[in-house]
Scaffold this motif. Structure first.
Motif, PDB file in Angstrom:
ATOM      1  N   LEU B   8      50.244  44.292  47.854  1.00 48.46           N
ATOM      2  CA  LEU B   8      50.270  45.507  47.227  1.00 48.46           C
ATOM      3  C   LEU B   8      51.468  45.825  46.425  1.00 48.46           C
ATOM      4  O   LEU B   8      51.471  46.397  45.512  1.00 48.46           O
ATOM      5  CB  LEU B   8      50.615  46.555  48.277  1.00 48.46           C
ATOM      6  CG  LEU B   8      49.407  46.856  49.063  1.00 48.46           C
ATOM      7  CD1 LEU B   8      49.357  47.919  50.182  1.00 48.46           C
ATOM      8  CD2 LEU B   8      47.981  47.394  48.188  1.00 48.46           C
ATOM      9  N   TYR B  33      39.084  37.823  36.822  1.00 49.81           N
ATOM     10  CA  TYR B  33      39.640  38.459  35.872  1.00 49.81           C
ATOM     11  C   TYR B  33      41.118  38.792  36.348  1.00 49.81           C
ATOM     12  O   TYR B  33      41.255  39.146  37.608  1.00 49.81           O
ATOM     13  CB  TYR B  33      38.865  39.703  35.296  1.00 49.81           C
ATOM     14  CG  TYR B  33      37.551  39.487  34.593  1.00 49.81           C
ATOM     15  CD1 TYR B  33      36.283  39.275  35.246  1.00 49.81           C
ATOM     16  CD2 TYR B  33      37.526  39.130  33.524  1.00 49.81           C
ATOM     17  CE1 TYR B  33      35.023  38.971  34.813  1.00 49.81           C
ATOM     18  CE2 TYR B  33      36.187  39.167  32.807  1.00 49.81           C
ATOM     19  CZ  TYR B  33      35.150  38.946  33.292  1.00 49.81           C
ATOM     20  OH  TYR B  33      34.056  38.622  32.827  1.00 49.81           O
ATOM     21  N   TYR B  35      43.276  42.403  35.302  1.00 48.85           N
ATOM     22  CA  TYR B  35      43.601  43.573  34.462  1.00 48.85           C
ATOM     23  C   TYR B  35      44.654  44.136  34.686  1.00 48.85           C
ATOM     24  O   TYR B  35      45.517  43.921  35.756  1.00 48.85           O
ATOM     25  CB  TYR B  35      42.156  44.509  34.961  1.00 48.85           C
ATOM     26  CG  TYR B  35      40.886  44.276  34.636  1.00 48.85           C
ATOM     27  CD1 TYR B  35      40.233  43.327  35.053  1.00 48.85           C
ATOM     28  CD2 TYR B  35      40.397  45.097  33.480  1.00 48.85           C
ATOM     29  CE1 TYR B  35      38.839  43.106  34.566  1.00 48.85           C
ATOM     30  CE2 TYR B  35      39.313  44.686  32.763  1.00 48.85           C
ATOM     31  CZ  TYR B  35      38.636  43.858  33.587  1.00 48.85           C
ATOM     32  OH  TYR B  35      37.155  43.341  32.997  1.00 48.85           O
ATOM     33  N   GLN B  37      47.119  47.817  34.628  1.00 53.64           N
ATOM     34  CA  GLN B  37      47.020  49.234  34.583  1.00 53.64           C
ATOM     35  C   GLN B  37      48.633  49.910  34.509  1.00 53.64           C
ATOM     36  O   GLN B  37      49.351  49.696  35.324  1.00 53.64           O
ATOM     37  CB  GLN B  37      46.550  49.965  35.831  1.00 53.64           C
ATOM     38  CG  GLN B  37      46.243  51.484  35.545  1.00 53.64           C
ATOM     39  CD  GLN B  37      45.701  52.061  36.686  1.00 53.64           C
ATOM     40  OE1 GLN B  37      45.988  51.545  37.978  1.00 53.64           O
ATOM     41  NE2 GLN B  37      45.160  53.174  36.630  1.00 53.64           N
ATOM     42  N   ALA B  41      47.217  55.551  32.678  1.00 58.29           N
ATOM     43  CA  ALA B  41      46.237  54.783  31.859  1.00 58.29           C
ATOM     44  C   ALA B  41      45.088  54.385  32.897  1.00 58.29           C
ATOM     45  O   ALA B  41      45.113  53.721  33.922  1.00 58.29           O
ATOM     46  CB  ALA B  41      46.783  53.815  30.710  1.00 58.29           C
ATOM     47  N   GLY B  42      43.898  53.675  32.175  1.00 52.68           N
ATOM     48  CA  GLY B  42      43.001  53.013  32.823  1.00 52.68           C
ATOM     49  C   GLY B  42      43.389  51.521  32.707  1.00 52.68           C
ATOM     50  O   GLY B  42      44.157  51.278  32.275  1.00 52.68           O
ATOM     51  N   LEU B  43      42.710  50.825  33.502  1.00 55.64           N
ATOM     52  CA  LEU B  43      42.495  49.349  33.421  1.00 55.64           C
ATOM     53  C   LEU B  43      42.327  48.684  32.025  1.00 55.64           C
ATOM     54  O   LEU B  43      41.319  49.218  31.593  1.00 55.64           O
ATOM     55  CB  LEU B  43      41.751  48.678  34.512  1.00 55.64           C
ATOM     56  CG  LEU B  43      42.279  48.844  36.016  1.00 55.64           C
ATOM     57  CD1 LEU B  43      42.150  50.343  36.577  1.00 55.64           C
ATOM     58  CD2 LEU B  43      41.546  48.004  36.845  1.00 55.64           C
ATOM     59  N   LEU B  45      41.792  44.812  30.513  1.00 54.30           N
ATOM     60  CA  LEU B  45      41.784  43.426  30.471  1.00 54.30           C
ATOM     61  C   LEU B  45      43.034  42.746  29.895  1.00 54.30           C
ATOM     62  O   LEU B  45      43.323  42.776  28.812  1.00 54.30           O
ATOM     63  CB  LEU B  45      40.447  42.777  29.631  1.00 54.30           C
ATOM     64  CG  LEU B  45      40.201  41.207  30.104  1.00 54.30           C
ATOM     65  CD1 LEU B  45      39.941  41.145  31.546  1.00 54.30           C
ATOM     66  CD2 LEU B  45      39.122  40.527  29.171  1.00 54.30           C
ATOM     67  N   ILE B  86      50.513  47.937  37.271  1.00 52.29           N
ATOM     68  CA  ILE B  86      49.901  47.551  38.438  1.00 52.29           C
ATOM     69  C   ILE B  86      48.697  46.552  38.203  1.00 52.29           C
ATOM     70  O   ILE B  86      48.166  46.622  36.930  1.00 52.29           O
ATOM     71  CB  ILE B  86      48.861  48.729  39.272  1.00 52.29           C
ATOM     72  CG1 ILE B  86      49.936  49.795  39.560  1.00 52.29           C
ATOM     73  CG2 ILE B  86      48.176  48.134  40.248  1.00 52.29           C
ATOM     74  CD1 ILE B  86      49.073  50.915  40.279  1.00 52.29           C
ATOM     75  N   PHE B  88      45.239  44.128  38.820  1.00 46.92           N
ATOM     76  CA  PHE B  88      44.381  43.971  39.536  1.00 46.92           C
ATOM     77  C   PHE B  88      43.422  42.619  39.210  1.00 46.92           C
ATOM     78  O   PHE B  88      43.318  42.122  37.983  1.00 46.92           O
ATOM     79  CB  PHE B  88      43.304  44.952  39.261  1.00 46.92           C
ATOM     80  CG  PHE B  88      43.560  46.408  39.524  1.00 46.92           C
ATOM     81  CD1 PHE B  88      44.276  47.194  38.563  1.00 46.92           C
ATOM     82  CD2 PHE B  88      43.241  46.981  40.915  1.00 46.92           C
ATOM     83  CE1 PHE B  88      44.964  48.350  38.959  1.00 46.92           C
ATOM     84  CE2 PHE B  88      43.779  48.396  41.308  1.00 46.92           C
ATOM     85  CZ  PHE B  88      44.253  48.954  40.407  1.00 46.92           C
ATOM     86  N   LYS B  97      28.016  42.101  39.342  1.00 49.68           N
ATOM     87  CA  LYS B  97      28.707  43.181  39.606  1.00 49.68           C
ATOM     88  C   LYS B  97      30.298  42.834  39.880  1.00 49.68           C
ATOM     89  O   LYS B  97      30.593  42.113  40.532  1.00 49.68           O
ATOM     90  CB  LYS B  97      28.212  44.074  40.657  1.00 49.68           C
ATOM     91  CG  LYS B  97      28.844  45.335  40.914  1.00 49.68           C
ATOM     92  CD  LYS B  97      28.118  46.269  42.034  1.00 49.68           C
ATOM     93  CE  LYS B  97      28.172  45.833  43.332  1.00 49.68           C
ATOM     94  NZ  LYS B  97      29.477  45.912  44.238  1.00 49.68           N
ATOM     95  N   LEU B  98      31.031  43.397  39.509  1.00 52.15           N
ATOM     96  CA  LEU B  98      32.424  43.356  39.467  1.00 52.15           C
ATOM     97  C   LEU B  98      33.087  43.898  40.749  1.00 52.15           C
ATOM     98  O   LEU B  98      32.801  44.978  41.126  1.00 52.15           O
ATOM     99  CB  LEU B  98      33.375  43.749  38.122  1.00 52.15           C
ATOM    100  CG  LEU B  98      33.231  43.032  36.916  1.00 52.15           C
ATOM    101  CD1 LEU B  98      33.952  43.724  35.904  1.00 52.15           C
ATOM    102  CD2 LEU B  98      33.713  41.641  37.215  1.00 52.15           C
ATOM    103  N   PHE B 100      36.878  44.405  42.504  1.00 47.09           N
ATOM    104  CA  PHE B 100      38.205  44.388  42.089  1.00 47.09           C
ATOM    105  C   PHE B 100      38.999  44.452  43.478  1.00 47.09           C
ATOM    106  O   PHE B 100      38.696  45.068  44.361  1.00 47.09           O
ATOM    107  CB  PHE B 100      38.668  45.914  41.465  1.00 47.09           C
ATOM    108  CG  PHE B 100      38.054  45.835  40.232  1.00 47.09           C
ATOM    109  CD1 PHE B 100      36.971  46.174  39.689  1.00 47.09           C
ATOM    110  CD2 PHE B 100      39.093  45.317  39.140  1.00 47.09           C
ATOM    111  CE1 PHE B 100      36.399  46.152  38.125  1.00 47.09           C
ATOM    112  CE2 PHE B 100      38.879  45.323  37.555  1.00 47.09           C
ATOM    113  CZ  PHE B 100      37.467  46.021  37.143  1.00 47.09           C
ATOM    114  N   SER B 102      42.850  45.378  45.306  1.00 44.24           N
ATOM    115  CA  SER B 102      43.345  46.603  45.477  1.00 44.24           C
ATOM    116  C   SER B 102      44.259  47.011  44.460  1.00 44.24           C
ATOM    117  O   SER B 102      45.038  48.000  44.319  1.00 44.24           O
ATOM    118  CB  SER B 102      43.906  46.760  46.826  1.00 44.24           C
ATOM    119  OG  SER B 102      42.884  46.859  47.820  1.00 44.24           O
TER     120      SER B 102
END
Lengths: 114, 110
Positions: B8, B33, B35, B37, B41-43, B45, B86, B88, B97-98, B100, B102
């Motif tokens: 974490l 991948y 990512y 953040q 904001a959003g995540l 790549l 952060i 991911f 399907k991705l 992720f 935590s």
């Protein structure tokens, strides 16, 4: 190329009210996702869709409904909002059908339920 | 189904290297991948690695993949305060399907 657009960006609801969050993508992606993000909890998948007209439950679906009537839009509904649904909601889309699975995220919707 | 796990929190001093680790269960991922953040904001790549590679370097970023142990890591060299975010990791299940992890919160101390 707008990518993934979420509306609204912020919203305050009273307990018991309903609302719909809209996610739109212009990349012709097959898959769309709704996540919630809470402090210390990371991303949790609420519902997802693998194509127009399909939806499936994720990790935390209770209290939410979704619809994917058009390929480019994925709607998240809260029928009767509860304080436990206070969170930041992210929409994402991925997979253009060619094997490219990179996900694109919206900027998030900060929802407060009082 | 696929499960992706990360620690974490990670705290490093500015200028040191950071290593963020991730384990996954489904070996069908074609790509894995990372990512990033940033606050509010959003995540986005950051980088990715094709599953038949065991290392990828991109400027200050090095991704290592150990398929046998299903372990992915992201190394950031010369970590800067702007790297605080952060991170991911994500893999795919057999239907693309991705999934992720935590997220690992990286704090860079001056």
């Amino acid at each position: 190329n707008a990518g993934v657009t979420q509306t609204p960006k912020f919203r305050v609801l009273k307990t018991g009210q309903s609302m719909t969050l809209l996610c739109a993508q212009d990349m012709n992606h097959e898959y769309m996702y709704w996540y919630r993000q809470d402090p210390g909890m990371g991303l949790r998948l609420i519902h997802y869709s693998v194509g127009e007209g399909t939806t499936a439950k994720g990790e935390v679906p209770d209290g939410y409904n979704v619809s994917r009537l058009k390929k480019q839009n994925f709607l998240l509904g809260l029928e009767s909002a509860a304080p436990s649904q206070t969170s930041v909601y992210f929409c994402a889309s991925s997979y253009d059908g060619t094997g490219n699975t990179e996900a694109f995220f919206g900027q998030g919707t900060r929802l407060t339920v009082v | 189904g696929e499960d992706v796990e990360q620690s974490l929190f990670l705290s490093v001093r500015e200028g040191d290297s950071s290593v963020i680790n991730c384990t996954y269960t489904d070996s069908s991922s074609t790509y894995l991948y990372w990512y990033k953040q940033e606050p509010g904001a959003g995540l986005q790549l950051l980088t990715y690695i094709f599953s038949n590679m065991d290392m990828k370097q991109d400027q200050r970023l090095t991704v290592l993949l150990n398929k046998k142990d299903k372990h992915l890591s992201l190394r950031i060299a010369d970590t800067q305060t702007g790297d605080s975010a952060i991170y991911f990791c994500a893999g795919e299940d057999s239907s693309y399907k991705l999934i992720f992890g935590s997220g690992t919160r990286l704090l860079v101390r001056p």
